[in-house]
Design a protein around this motif. Sequence first.
Motif, PDB file in Angstrom:
ATOM      1  N   LYS A  21       8.372 -48.312 -27.217  1.00 55.00           N
ATOM      2  CA  LYS A  21       7.064 -48.057 -26.599  1.00 55.00           C
ATOM      3  C   LYS A  21       6.223 -47.131 -27.465  1.00 55.00           C
ATOM      4  O   LYS A  21       5.014 -47.316 -27.579  1.00 55.00           O
ATOM      5  CB  LYS A  21       7.241 -47.434 -25.209  1.00 55.00           C
ATOM      6  CG  LYS A  21       7.854 -48.362 -24.196  1.00 55.00           C
ATOM      7  CD  LYS A  21       8.114 -47.619 -22.914  1.00 55.00           C
ATOM      8  CE  LYS A  21       8.957 -48.420 -21.953  1.00 55.00           C
ATOM      9  NZ  LYS A  21       9.386 -47.620 -20.805  1.00 55.00           N
ATOM     10  N   ASN A  22       6.853 -46.137 -28.078  1.00 57.46           N
ATOM     11  CA  ASN A  22       6.124 -45.170 -28.895  1.00 57.46           C
ATOM     12  C   ASN A  22       5.420 -45.824 -30.087  1.00 57.46           C
ATOM     13  O   ASN A  22       4.438 -45.288 -30.584  1.00 57.46           O
ATOM     14  CB  ASN A  22       7.052 -44.061 -29.383  1.00 57.46           C
ATOM     15  CG  ASN A  22       7.417 -43.079 -28.303  1.00 57.46           C
ATOM     16  OD1 ASN A  22       6.709 -42.949 -27.312  1.00 57.46           O
ATOM     17  ND2 ASN A  22       8.529 -42.386 -28.475  1.00 57.46           N
ATOM     18  N   ARG A  23       5.899 -46.972 -30.523  1.00 59.23           N
ATOM     19  CA  ARG A  23       5.241 -47.688 -31.621  1.00 59.23           C
ATOM     20  C   ARG A  23       3.816 -48.090 -31.261  1.00 59.23           C
ATOM     21  O   ARG A  23       2.979 -48.288 -32.132  1.00 59.23           O
ATOM     22  CB  ARG A  23       6.006 -48.961 -31.975  1.00 59.23           C
ATOM     23  CG  ARG A  23       7.388 -48.738 -32.501  1.00 59.23           C
ATOM     24  CD  ARG A  23       8.015 -50.068 -32.822  1.00 59.23           C
ATOM     25  NE  ARG A  23       9.460 -49.969 -32.878  1.00 59.23           N
ATOM     26  CZ  ARG A  23      10.273 -51.003 -32.964  1.00 59.23           C
ATOM     27  NH1 ARG A  23       9.790 -52.222 -33.014  1.00 59.23           N
ATOM     28  NH2 ARG A  23      11.574 -50.821 -33.011  1.00 59.23           N
ATOM     29  N   PHE A  24       3.537 -48.225 -29.965  1.00 56.09           N
ATOM     30  CA  PHE A  24       2.248 -48.737 -29.512  1.00 56.09           C
ATOM     31  C   PHE A  24       1.371 -47.657 -28.868  1.00 56.09           C
ATOM     32  O   PHE A  24       0.232 -47.926 -28.497  1.00 56.09           O
ATOM     33  CB  PHE A  24       2.470 -49.866 -28.495  1.00 56.09           C
ATOM     34  CG  PHE A  24       3.210 -51.039 -29.091  1.00 56.09           C
ATOM     35  CD1 PHE A  24       2.523 -52.045 -29.738  1.00 56.09           C
ATOM     36  CD2 PHE A  24       4.589 -51.119 -29.023  1.00 56.09           C
ATOM     37  CE1 PHE A  24       3.188 -53.114 -30.303  1.00 56.09           C
ATOM     38  CE2 PHE A  24       5.275 -52.189 -29.584  1.00 56.09           C
ATOM     39  CZ  PHE A  24       4.564 -53.188 -30.226  1.00 56.09           C
ATOM     40  N   ILE A  25       1.886 -46.451 -28.721  1.00 59.90           N
ATOM     41  CA  ILE A  25       1.138 -45.368 -28.085  1.00 59.90           C
ATOM     42  C   ILE A  25       0.585 -44.463 -29.172  1.00 59.90           C
ATOM     43  O   ILE A  25       1.323 -43.964 -30.009  1.00 59.90           O
ATOM     44  CB  ILE A  25       2.053 -44.560 -27.134  1.00 59.90           C
ATOM     45  CG1 ILE A  25       2.580 -45.468 -26.035  1.00 59.90           C
ATOM     46  CG2 ILE A  25       1.290 -43.375 -26.553  1.00 59.90           C
ATOM     47  CD1 ILE A  25       3.637 -44.818 -25.170  1.00 59.90           C
ATOM     48  N   THR A  26      -0.729 -44.258 -29.153  1.00 57.36           N
ATOM     49  CA  THR A  26      -1.357 -43.391 -30.142  1.00 57.36           C
ATOM     50  C   THR A  26      -1.696 -42.055 -29.505  1.00 57.36           C
ATOM     51  O   THR A  26      -1.965 -41.976 -28.307  1.00 57.36           O
ATOM     52  CB  THR A  26      -2.631 -44.031 -30.721  1.00 57.36           C
ATOM     53  OG1 THR A  26      -3.542 -44.305 -29.648  1.00 57.36           O
ATOM     54  CG2 THR A  26      -2.318 -45.317 -31.456  1.00 57.36           C
ATOM     55  N   ASP A  27      -1.674 -41.005 -30.283  1.00 60.12           N
ATOM     56  CA  ASP A  27      -2.033 -39.648 -29.842  1.00 60.12           C
ATOM     57  C   ASP A  27      -1.103 -39.097 -28.766  1.00 60.12           C
ATOM     58  O   ASP A  27      -1.480 -38.167 -28.050  1.00 60.12           O
ATOM     59  CB  ASP A  27      -3.472 -39.593 -29.338  1.00 60.12           C
ATOM     60  CG  ASP A  27      -4.465 -39.972 -30.406  1.00 60.12           C
ATOM     61  OD1 ASP A  27      -4.190 -39.694 -31.595  1.00 60.12           O
ATOM     62  OD2 ASP A  27      -5.514 -40.545 -30.072  1.00 60.12           O
ATOM     63  N   ALA A  28       0.094 -39.657 -28.609  1.00 54.98           N
ATOM     64  CA  ALA A  28       1.043 -39.165 -27.606  1.00 54.98           C
ATOM     65  C   ALA A  28       2.387 -39.830 -27.862  1.00 54.98           C
ATOM     66  O   ALA A  28       2.561 -40.548 -28.838  1.00 54.98           O
ATOM     67  CB  ALA A  28       0.549 -39.487 -26.190  1.00 54.98           C
TER      68      ALA A  28
END
Length: 40
Positions: A21-28
């Motif tokens: 999921k973190n691959r697709f979340i920016t600024d967090a």
Amino acid sequence: MLTAFARNKGCKVCDLTDEEKNRFITDADMNIVRECAIKL
């Protein structure tokens, strides 16, 4: 894009790992997302 990624893996978004999921979340990251989520 996240939903398409999960679909291509043959699973739901909620079944993805935090790392995926973190691959697709920016600024967090997922930890920050959880901290900001509204608790009912």
